[in-house]
Write a protein that holds these residues in place. Sequence first.
Motif, mmCIF file in Angstrom:
data_model
loop_
_atom_site.group_PDB
_atom_site.id
_atom_site.type_symbol
_atom_site.label_atom_id
_atom_site.label_comp_id
_atom_site.label_asym_id
_atom_site.label_seq_id
_atom_site.Cartn_x
_atom_site.Cartn_y
_atom_site.Cartn_z
ATOM 1 N N UNK A 1 0.815 -1.211 0.000
ATOM 2 C CA UNK A 1 0.000 0.000 0.000
ATOM 3 C C UNK A 1 0.851 1.265 0.000
ATOM 4 N N UNK A 2 2.023 1.190 0.627
ATOM 5 C CA UNK A 2 2.916 2.350 0.691
ATOM 6 C C UNK A 2 3.893 2.421 -0.471
ATOM 7 N N UNK A 3 3.668 1.611 -1.500
ATOM 8 C CA UNK A 3 4.524 1.577 -2.701
ATOM 9 C C UNK A 3 5.997 1.304 -2.362
ATOM 10 N N UNK A 4 6.237 0.518 -1.319
ATOM 11 C CA UNK A 4 7.605 0.136 -0.969
ATOM 12 C C UNK A 4 7.985 -1.206 -1.582
ATOM 13 N N UNK A 5 6.977 -1.941 -2.038
ATOM 14 C CA UNK A 5 7.214 -3.203 -2.738
ATOM 15 C C UNK A 5 6.023 -3.476 -3.634
ATOM 16 N N UNK A 6 6.065 -4.580 -4.328
ATOM 17 C CA UNK A 6 4.961 -4.942 -5.219
ATOM 18 C C UNK A 6 4.416 -6.304 -4.814
ATOM 19 N N UNK A 7 3.225 -6.574 -5.263
ATOM 20 C CA UNK A 7 2.621 -7.886 -4.999
ATOM 21 C C UNK A 7 3.486 -8.978 -5.631
ATOM 22 N N UNK A 8 4.023 -8.690 -6.797
ATOM 23 C CA UNK A 8 4.893 -9.641 -7.498
ATOM 24 C C UNK A 8 6.107 -9.986 -6.635
ATOM 25 N N UNK A 9 6.743 -8.957 -6.041
ATOM 26 C CA UNK A 9 7.940 -9.166 -5.217
ATOM 27 C C UNK A 9 7.603 -9.938 -3.944
ATOM 28 N N UNK A 10 6.458 -9.644 -3.341
ATOM 29 C CA UNK A 10 6.053 -10.345 -2.121
ATOM 30 C C UNK A 10 5.800 -11.816 -2.418
ATOM 31 N N UNK A 11 5.093 -12.092 -3.506
ATOM 32 C CA UNK A 11 4.827 -13.477 -3.869
ATOM 33 C C UNK A 11 6.124 -14.220 -4.182
ATOM 34 N N UNK A 12 7.030 -13.575 -4.901
ATOM 35 C CA UNK A 12 8.312 -14.203 -5.229
ATOM 36 C C UNK A 12 9.124 -14.485 -3.972
ATOM 37 N N UNK A 13 9.105 -13.549 -3.019
ATOM 38 C CA UNK A 13 9.850 -13.736 -1.772
ATOM 39 C C UNK A 13 9.315 -14.905 -0.965
ATOM 40 N N UNK A 14 8.058 -15.251 -1.184
ATOM 41 C CA UNK A 14 7.452 -16.364 -0.461
ATOM 42 C C UNK A 14 7.403 -17.645 -1.284
ATOM 43 N N UNK A 15 8.138 -17.650 -2.412
ATOM 44 C CA UNK A 15 8.263 -18.874 -3.199
ATOM 45 C C UNK A 15 7.112 -19.143 -4.145
ATOM 46 N N UNK A 16 6.299 -18.135 -4.431
ATOM 47 C CA UNK A 16 5.157 -18.333 -5.323
ATOM 48 C C UNK A 16 5.367 -17.578 -6.620
ATOM 49 N N UNK A 17 4.818 -18.121 -7.688
ATOM 50 C CA UNK A 17 4.895 -17.490 -8.993
ATOM 51 C C UNK A 17 3.677 -16.589 -9.182
ATOM 52 N N UNK A 18 3.920 -15.329 -9.515
ATOM 53 C CA UNK A 18 2.858 -14.326 -9.624
ATOM 54 C C UNK A 18 1.771 -14.766 -10.614
ATOM 55 N N UNK A 19 2.182 -15.211 -11.798
ATOM 56 C CA UNK A 19 1.203 -15.610 -12.825
ATOM 57 C C UNK A 19 0.377 -16.814 -12.378
ATOM 58 N N UNK A 20 1.054 -17.795 -11.752
ATOM 59 C CA UNK A 20 0.332 -18.985 -11.278
ATOM 60 C C UNK A 20 -0.684 -18.619 -10.193
ATOM 61 N N UNK A 21 -0.280 -17.746 -9.272
ATOM 62 C CA UNK A 21 -1.185 -17.342 -8.190
ATOM 63 C C UNK A 21 -2.403 -16.626 -8.761
ATOM 64 N N UNK A 22 -2.186 -15.710 -9.692
ATOM 65 C CA UNK A 22 -3.316 -14.973 -10.267
ATOM 66 C C UNK A 22 -4.222 -15.887 -11.090
ATOM 67 N N UNK A 23 -3.628 -16.844 -11.782
ATOM 68 C CA UNK A 23 -4.427 -17.814 -12.543
ATOM 69 C C UNK A 23 -5.295 -18.638 -11.589
ATOM 70 N N UNK A 24 -4.709 -19.060 -10.479
ATOM 71 C CA UNK A 24 -5.450 -19.847 -9.492
ATOM 72 C C UNK A 24 -6.535 -19.002 -8.836
ATOM 73 N N UNK A 25 -6.200 -17.741 -8.512
ATOM 74 C CA UNK A 25 -7.218 -16.838 -7.925
ATOM 75 C C UNK A 25 -8.416 -16.681 -8.861
#
Length: 194
Positions: free
Chosen positions: A149-173
């Motif tokens: 929310x504070x533009x200090x990181x991105x959802x993509x970076x958070x997901x990557x840091x936790x071992x998840x692939x951004x595209x796969x997560x969004x596809x599953x969502x």
Amino acid sequence: TGERLEEIEPGIIQYLNEHEEAKFADPNRPGGTLGPFMAEHLRKVAASMNYPYELLVRDYRDTTYSSGRLALIGGRITFKCWQCEDIADAWEPVYLTFATQCVVFGRVDNDILEFARFKDEFCAHHWQQDCWPWIDPEKEIKAYQLAIDGDQTTEHAVLAANGWDYDEVNKTRLQERKDKLRQFAELERTRVDL
């Protein structure tokens, strides 16, 4: 025989003279100092490896949430360096050799000359490293949300840091949302039929 010394294998019995007394050995080693002594040496071992002491000895008794998190952050920096070295030294060459051999031996349908000309594009990939388990999921998720929310990181970076692939997560969502809408529609149809 009048001798004051008798021998019994493998020990001896010695008779004491008048006014003599036996004093038994009472070694107090290692005593109460072995624990701190070993801990100090293990701290030095951990420091030399740039590895968190708490993880090295698996001892979290004297660790608060903040100090434990600080130790893990330092450890994760080290682990990330080790991961990057492993990728560069071992996995990257293995991947490039594998991709090249797949083309050369016809395991994939690509022209060898075209592959040679555009090898970087053909072999483009991304290494997804293992995720780091949360210590306190509620606090960490809130911290991630505040950072996004504070533009200090991105959802993509958070997901990557936790071992998840951004595209796969969004596809599953997206699939989950479709499933929920379908279930809701079926419930509504059932209510109307009743």
